[in-house]
Design a protein around this motif. Structure first.
Motif, PDB file in Angstrom:
ATOM      1  N   ASP A 128       0.742  -1.169   0.133  1.00 30.66           N
ATOM      2  CA  ASP A 128      -0.105   0.037  -0.070  1.00 30.66           C
ATOM      3  C   ASP A 128       0.962   1.303  -0.091  1.00 30.66           C
ATOM      4  OD1 ASP A 128      -2.384   1.563   0.146  1.00 30.66           O
ATOM      5  OD2 ASP A 128      -2.205   1.742   2.368  1.00 30.66           O
ATOM      6  N   GLY A 129       0.779   2.181  -0.904  1.00 31.56           N
ATOM      7  CA  GLY A 129       1.572   3.339  -0.961  1.00 31.56           C
ATOM      8  C   GLY A 129       2.666   3.122  -1.808  1.00 31.56           C
ATOM      9  N   ILE A 130       2.958   2.076  -2.420  1.00 32.53           N
ATOM     10  CA  ILE A 130       4.253   1.850  -3.025  1.00 32.53           C
ATOM     11  C   ILE A 130       4.402   2.821  -4.231  1.00 32.53           C
ATOM     12  CG2 ILE A 130       3.557   0.060  -4.419  1.00 32.53           C
ATOM     13  CD1 ILE A 130       6.098  -1.214  -4.302  1.00 32.53           C
ATOM     14  N   SER A 131       5.404   3.428  -4.505  1.00 31.77           N
ATOM     15  CA  SER A 131       5.716   4.077  -5.727  1.00 31.77           C
ATOM     16  C   SER A 131       7.112   3.681  -6.037  1.00 31.77           C
ATOM     17  CB  SER A 131       5.414   5.463  -5.534  1.00 31.77           C
ATOM     18  OG  SER A 131       6.412   5.946  -4.556  1.00 31.77           O
ATOM     19  N   GLY A 132       7.436   4.029  -7.436  1.00 34.79           N
ATOM     20  CA  GLY A 132       8.770   3.771  -7.827  1.00 34.79           C
ATOM     21  C   GLY A 132       8.944   3.412  -9.239  1.00 34.79           C
ATOM     22  N   ARG A 133      10.083   2.656  -9.715  1.00 33.05           N
ATOM     23  CA  ARG A 133      10.409   2.463 -10.973  1.00 33.05           C
ATOM     24  C   ARG A 133      10.556   1.044 -11.086  1.00 33.05           C
ATOM     25  NH1 ARG A 133      10.034   5.689 -14.893  1.00 33.05           N
ATOM     26  NH2 ARG A 133      11.780   4.615 -16.197  1.00 33.05           N
ATOM     27  N   ILE A 134      10.461   0.443 -12.343  1.00 31.41           N
ATOM     28  CA  ILE A 134      10.507  -1.078 -12.408  1.00 31.41           C
ATOM     29  C   ILE A 134      11.776  -1.216 -13.680  1.00 31.41           C
ATOM     30  CG2 ILE A 134       9.331  -3.047 -13.673  1.00 31.41           C
ATOM     31  CD1 ILE A 134       8.222  -2.511 -10.818  1.00 31.41           C
ATOM     32  N   ALA A 135      12.406  -2.250 -13.499  1.00 26.84           N
ATOM     33  CA  ALA A 135      13.410  -2.457 -14.636  1.00 26.84           C
ATOM     34  C   ALA A 135      13.289  -4.206 -14.905  1.00 26.84           C
ATOM     35  CB  ALA A 135      14.693  -2.050 -14.375  1.00 26.84           C
ATOM     36  N   SER A 152      14.487 -15.270 -19.904  1.00 28.39           N
ATOM     37  CA  SER A 152      14.935 -15.173 -18.427  1.00 28.39           C
ATOM     38  C   SER A 152      15.388 -13.783 -18.428  1.00 28.39           C
ATOM     39  CB  SER A 152      15.943 -16.203 -18.006  1.00 28.39           C
ATOM     40  OG  SER A 152      17.314 -15.922 -18.813  1.00 28.39           O
ATOM     41  N   TYR A 153      15.132 -13.128 -17.022  1.00 25.86           N
ATOM     42  CA  TYR A 153      15.670 -11.821 -16.727  1.00 25.86           C
ATOM     43  C   TYR A 153      15.409 -11.441 -15.259  1.00 25.86           C
ATOM     44  CZ  TYR A 153      10.652 -10.599 -16.636  1.00 25.86           C
ATOM     45  OH  TYR A 153       9.176 -10.491 -16.473  1.00 25.86           O
ATOM     46  N   GLU A 154      16.116 -10.398 -14.835  1.00 29.62           N
ATOM     47  CA  GLU A 154      15.950 -10.046 -13.294  1.00 29.62           C
ATOM     48  C   GLU A 154      14.843  -8.913 -13.308  1.00 29.62           C
ATOM     49  OE1 GLU A 154      18.697  -8.945  -9.625  1.00 29.62           O
ATOM     50  OE2 GLU A 154      19.442  -8.278 -11.437  1.00 29.62           O
ATOM     51  N   LEU A 155      13.866  -9.039 -12.514  1.00 30.13           N
ATOM     52  CA  LEU A 155      12.948  -7.901 -12.415  1.00 30.13           C
ATOM     53  C   LEU A 155      13.458  -7.126 -10.951  1.00 30.13           C
ATOM     54  CD1 LEU A 155      10.069  -6.664 -13.189  1.00 30.13           C
ATOM     55  CD2 LEU A 155       9.250  -8.048 -11.159  1.00 30.13           C
ATOM     56  N   VAL A 156      13.693  -5.817 -11.305  1.00 34.08           N
ATOM     57  CA  VAL A 156      13.946  -4.911 -10.147  1.00 34.08           C
ATOM     58  C   VAL A 156      12.908  -3.947  -9.894  1.00 34.08           C
ATOM     59  CG1 VAL A 156      15.697  -3.262  -9.514  1.00 34.08           C
ATOM     60  CG2 VAL A 156      16.562  -5.165 -11.007  1.00 34.08           C
ATOM     61  N   VAL A 157      12.713  -3.852  -8.745  1.00 29.59           N
ATOM     62  CA  VAL A 157      11.541  -2.811  -8.207  1.00 29.59           C
ATOM     63  C   VAL A 157      12.052  -1.698  -7.531  1.00 29.59           C
ATOM     64  CG1 VAL A 157       9.349  -2.402  -6.957  1.00 29.59           C
ATOM     65  CG2 VAL A 157       9.822  -4.526  -8.272  1.00 29.59           C
ATOM     66  N   ASP A 158      12.489  -0.607  -8.139  1.00 27.64           N
ATOM     67  CA  ASP A 158      13.303   0.362  -7.366  1.00 27.64           C
ATOM     68  C   ASP A 158      12.322   1.307  -6.587  1.00 27.64           C
ATOM     69  OD1 ASP A 158      15.310   2.045  -6.207  1.00 27.64           O
ATOM     70  OD2 ASP A 158      15.390   3.133  -8.215  1.00 27.64           O
ATOM     71  N   LYS A 159      11.973   0.996  -5.296  1.00 30.86           N
ATOM     72  CA  LYS A 159      11.023   1.757  -4.340  1.00 30.86           C
ATOM     73  C   LYS A 159      11.311   3.257  -4.117  1.00 30.86           C
ATOM     74  CE  LYS A 159      10.362  -0.877  -1.115  1.00 30.86           C
ATOM     75  NZ  LYS A 159       9.838  -1.463   0.127  1.00 30.86           N
ATOM     76  N   THR A 160      10.549   3.980  -4.243  1.00 31.54           N
ATOM     77  CA  THR A 160      10.911   5.370  -3.742  1.00 31.54           C
ATOM     78  C   THR A 160       9.962   5.680  -2.489  1.00 31.54           C
ATOM     79  OG1 THR A 160       9.312   6.211  -5.473  1.00 31.54           O
ATOM     80  CG2 THR A 160      11.727   6.507  -6.035  1.00 31.54           C
ATOM     81  N   ASN A 161       8.828   4.720  -2.287  1.00 31.64           N
ATOM     82  CA  ASN A 161       8.026   5.221  -1.243  1.00 31.64           C
ATOM     83  C   ASN A 161       7.287   3.782  -0.663  1.00 31.64           C
ATOM     84  OD1 ASN A 161       6.390   6.330   0.466  1.00 31.64           O
ATOM     85  ND2 ASN A 161       5.035   6.888  -0.681  1.00 31.64           N
ATOM     86  N   ASN A 162       7.142   3.492   0.506  1.00 32.28           N
ATOM     87  CA  ASN A 162       6.534   2.292   1.172  1.00 32.28           C
ATOM     88  C   ASN A 162       7.609   1.674   1.723  1.00 32.28           C
ATOM     89  OD1 ASN A 162       5.681  -0.169   1.836  1.00 32.28           O
ATOM     90  ND2 ASN A 162       4.135  -0.483  -0.063  1.00 32.28           N
TER      91      ASN A 162
END
Length: 162
Positions: A128-135, A152-162
């Protein structure tokens, strides 16, 4: 050295340290994605000069281990598939909640990469409240015996909030 001079020097040093510090980040979540394109199903709506498929993958390892991602991906091949671009709409579901994202990327004979962002207001539960970028990093595609591809790949969630 006078107190006022020392105070001024400390104020300048504090400002330099503040300006040199990287922006605050809530951290990154990383997990691996691997699947065979044979699981993809064409969607009802197909774009001109491309194809849209839907599939579900399970993330492994890292902070999102065991979460599933429901993906709708539109692919636009160029030069008979030698290179192309793609757009993804993903919904991540974990035991404690989830979030949605969009990303766009490109591929060629050397692999693929993509980036995007978490959809505002999409987080639920622990997200809840998450924000940010995905790669999607280090993407590779290998031919499988049945004419499909192992992705195949690596999912990266670069959170800026939460």
């Amino acid at each position: 050295m006078s107190i006022s001079h020392l105070t001024a020097v400390l104020a300048v040093l504090s400002l330099v340290v503040f300006l040199a510090a990287p922006p605050a980040s809530a951290g990154a979540l990383r997990s691996s994605a691997a699947f065979n394109t044979g699981i993809g199903q064409k969607t009802a709506n197909q774009p001109p000069n491309g194809v849209t498929v839907a599939y579900q993958i399970k993330l492994k390892g890292g902070e999102l281990d065991g979460c599933t991602v429901d993906i709708v991906e539109s692919l636009y091949g160029r030069d008979e598939g030698a290179w192309g671009i793609f757009d993804i709409s993903g919904n991540v579901t974990c035991s404690g909640g989830g979030f949605a994202y969009t990303s766009s990327g490109a591929w060629d004979g050397k692999g693929f990469h993509a980036s995007g962002e978490i959809k505002d207001g999409s987080g639920s539960g622990t997200f809840d409240g998450i924000s940010g970028r995905i790669a999607q990093l280090g993407g590779s595609a290998a031919s499988a015996a049945d004419g499909t591809l192992d992705i195949s790949y690596e999912l990266v969630v670069d959170k800026t909030n939460n």
